[in-house]
Design an enzyme around this catalytic site. Structure first.
Site, PDB file in Angstrom:
ATOM      1  N   GLY B  11       0.789  -1.170   0.000  1.00  0.00           N
ATOM      2  CA  GLY B  11       0.000   0.000   0.000  1.00  0.00           C
ATOM      3  C   GLY B  11       0.865   1.284   0.000  1.00  0.00           C
ATOM      4  N   CYS B  12       0.407   2.224  -0.070  1.00  0.00           N
ATOM      5  CA  CYS B  12       0.891   3.592  -0.042  1.00  0.00           C
ATOM      6  C   CYS B  12      -0.032   4.423   0.841  1.00  0.00           C
ATOM      7  CB  CYS B  12       0.897   4.214  -1.435  1.00  0.00           C
ATOM      8  SG  CYS B  12       2.115   3.536  -2.588  1.00  0.00           S
ATOM      9  N   SER B  13       0.435   5.624   1.158  1.00  0.00           N
ATOM     10  CA  SER B  13      -0.445   6.551   1.857  1.00  0.00           C
ATOM     11  C   SER B  13      -0.508   7.843   1.072  1.00  0.00           C
ATOM     12  CB  SER B  13       0.099   6.838   3.257  1.00  0.00           C
ATOM     13  OG  SER B  13       1.431   7.288   3.173  1.00  0.00           O
ATOM     14  N   ARG B  40       2.153   2.572   6.222  1.00  0.00           N
ATOM     15  CA  ARG B  40       1.664   2.329   4.867  1.00  0.00           C
ATOM     16  C   ARG B  40       2.776   2.429   3.827  1.00  0.00           C
ATOM     17  NH1 ARG B  40      -4.008   2.446   4.809  1.00  0.00           N
ATOM     18  NH2 ARG B  40      -3.822   2.169   2.577  1.00  0.00           N
TER      19      ARG B  40
END
Lengths: 247, 360
Positions: B11-13, B40
């Site tokens: 994931g990323c944020s 994240r």
């Protein structure tokens, strides 16, 4: 005796250790203050005790939890009750996506709305049947690939433009049951589910959980009781059984 | 820039803050918000876009550049002097941060396009001239990369956790009216300084969580209109798609959204004829700009901010408003970290944009 833990500024590991220790010390009521975004709260915890959460718990609240009861004064994020085994989570607010993901037992009560893929892949075995009650509305893919358990959606507090469930409701569902208050448009339902008549036993079951819901959130039971419910069940236990192999 | 072949599967944020009245505030809030979502990302990319930060140079294009070495810098500066009046060229101020290793040379230039050169070229719009210069540098000058080219705005990015990148670039010392941020967890593409988000072009900036399975379809379409996808990351096509649809085609943001995240055919069938016909036309004409795959994005522009999910919401996104502020973030807690009791908090539906424009 109650014990309090201040979550302010703690990362999820530090916070988790403190909570685990309080549980191991045999505390029966643990109050968590200033919670904001810490993941995995009460993940995997076993036992018979209460946790009160003040703030916004992070993703995967009560994941794999086995026994405790949690009350959240606020909203929860994604993955609430992920693969929970037993116990109860009460959210005095709304939740993000995939609430009740692969839940296999216990109860989740949500006062407000739930996001996308609520109850995805819930399952049951024997007497162990997870229950998910949503006071408001849900996003698309409610009960996607659901294999067991009970989902109840009440649609309280909706605006006129809102719809109680999103599209693709029950897509891939092959076990369990959903009760949705009022009428929902047939196009909202996935290909694998149908709406069937309510029976006496359904009303008995609904009453039990709605009484709980009303007690937790101070709602009036008769508003809910006076409405009709639609019961959604799968056509088939193995909808994709012949996807690659002909009959 | 030597870690281009480094891959970590996972994931990323993302988050964004906008003051609707255009009042400026420091980078501290956005750093605090993105830092809350530390888990994240994995330290392989972090970045910010900020609008309103260069009021004293607001009439000039602000180019931010990464150089891998002095030769790239010399060659690029020669190019810039040929094509622009260079009002100011300077190192972007940074702090030494232990966790930020091997940064490239990082420079900025405030530029005025050479009007005689524009007249002599076949380009009519000043923006198109700047666009073509950015594409030329990024494509033809080895070791040089323009990572920001708008007016009164700038991107700041690199390899590291976003809160460290923010500290590295001293963002607490800047003031802007829109800030967006990204924490990276690279999946399919390498973690390198140029590959960090945001991806920008002119005033546009995009931060993105997700992956674009339609990347090649989108890229091939955009390349026909002079966009060069040189950054080894799917996100840049989103920036170019909005530039093409809104700036070049003159469509509204709302219409552009219906192109990149259109309703399903089954939904279109249920709509009133006029609306259905319009949506069908969009899908036919711009079918190559449908963005497929899971995404949540925040698009920054000089007059506002847009946040959008893919149609079936395969990535998280929460929005909130409080007073003059609009907030969007991957997680609600990231908003509450800087605004504990927002007036309203909601989860946008898939394909349903959150759009904030500055109030004039």
């Amino acid at each position: 005796m109650a014990v309090s833990i201040n979550y302010k500024g703690l990362n999820f590991r530090q916070a988790g250790e403190l909570l685990k220790k309080a549980a191991a010390d045999g505390e029966k009521q643990i109050n968590l203050f200033n919670v904001n975004g810490q993941r995995y709260i009460a993940a995997g915890l076993k036992g018979n005790f209460f946790i009160n959460i003040h703030g916004t718990p992070g993703n995967d609240l009560a994941a794999y939890m086995d026994g405790p009861e949690i009350f959240v004064m606020g909203n929860a994020q994604d993955g609430c009750c992920n693969t929970m085994n037993s116990g109860r989570v009460i959210i005095n607010g709304s939740v993000g996506d995939i609430a009740g993901y692969a839940m296999r037992g216990g109860e989740l009560f949500i006062k407000g709305n739930a996001g996308y893929r609520t109850g995805i892949h819930m399952k049951e075995y024997g007497d162990t049947v997870p229950v998910l009650v949503i006071g408001g509305r849900t996003g698309d893919f409610l009960g996607e690939y659901m294999a067991g358990g009970i989902i109840i959606v009440l649609g309280l507090g909706m605006e006129p433009c809102d719809e109680i469930v999103g599209n693709f409701c029950g897509t891939g569902m092959h076990g369990g049951v959903m009760y949705i208050r009022g009428k929902i448009n047939p196009h909202k339902l996935g290909k694998e589910v149908k709406s069937v008549e309510m029976e006496e036993k359904d009303y008995i079951l609904l009453e039990k959980y709605l009484k709980q819901f009303c007690a937790y959130f101070n709602e009036s039971l008769h508003i809910i009781e006076e409405s009709s419910f639609q019961k959604i069940v799968p056509f088939n236990k193995r909808p994709y059984g012949n996807l690659y192999t002909p009959h | 820039m030597d870690s281009k072949n480094f891959r970590i599967p996972s994931g990323c944020s993302i988050c964004g803050i906008m003051n609707k009245k255009g009042r400026v505030f420091s980078g501290n809030d956005i750093i605090q918000s993105i830092a809350l979502m530390h888990e994240r990302s994995n330290g392989l990319g972090g970045g910010f876009a900020a609008y309103g930060i260069y009021p004293e140079y607001k009439n000039y294009y602000a180019f931010h550049l990464f150089y891998s070495d002095k030769n790239a810098k010399e060659e690029t500066e020669h190019f810039l002097h040929q094509h622009f009046d260079v009002i100011l060229g300077e190192k972007i101020p940074t702090r030494k941060i232990k966790s930020i290793k091997n940064p490239p040379l990082i420079w900025r230039y405030f530029l005025k396009p050479d009007s005689k050169r524009i007249l002599l070229s076949d380009i009519e719009e000043e923006n198109d001239y700047v666009f073509s210069c950015v594409m030329k540098i990024n494509t033809y000058i080895k070791g040089a990369y323009v990572f920001s080219s708008g007016k009164n705005m700038g991107a700041f990015k690199g390899v590291g956790y976003p809160e460290d990148i923010g500290d590295f670039y001293r963002l607490d010392e800047y003031k802007g009216y829109i800030w967006t941020a990204h924490g990276r967890f690279p999946t399919n593409t390498p973690g390198w300084w140029g590959g960090a988000h945001p991806f920008t072009l002119l005033d546009w900036s995009v931060v993105h969580n997700g992956e674009i399975s339609s990347y090649d379809t989108n890229r091939r379409f955009l390349e026909m209109y002079g966009y060069k996808c040189a950054l080894q990351t799917d996100t840049e096509v989103i920036t170019y798609t909005f530039d093409y649809l809104v700036r070049k085609q003159g469509l509204s943001l709302e219409t552009a959204v219906k192109i990149v995240a259109p309703p399903f055919w089954s939904e279109i069938e249920r709509l009133p004829k006029k609306e259905a016909d319009f949506l069908r036309t969009l899908r036919y004409v711009y079918s190559s700009l449908l963005i497929n795959g899971p995404f949540s994005i925040i698009l920054g522009m000089s007059n506002g901010m847009l946040a959008l999910n893919d149609r079936i919401k395969l990535r998280p996104l929460t929005a909130a408003v409080h007073g003059e502020f609009l907030y969007v973030a991957s997680e609600e807690s990231a908003i509450r970290e800087i605004c504990p009791q927002p007036h309203r908090v909601w989860a946008p539906k898939g394909g349903e944009p959150v759009i904030g424009f500055l109030e004039k």
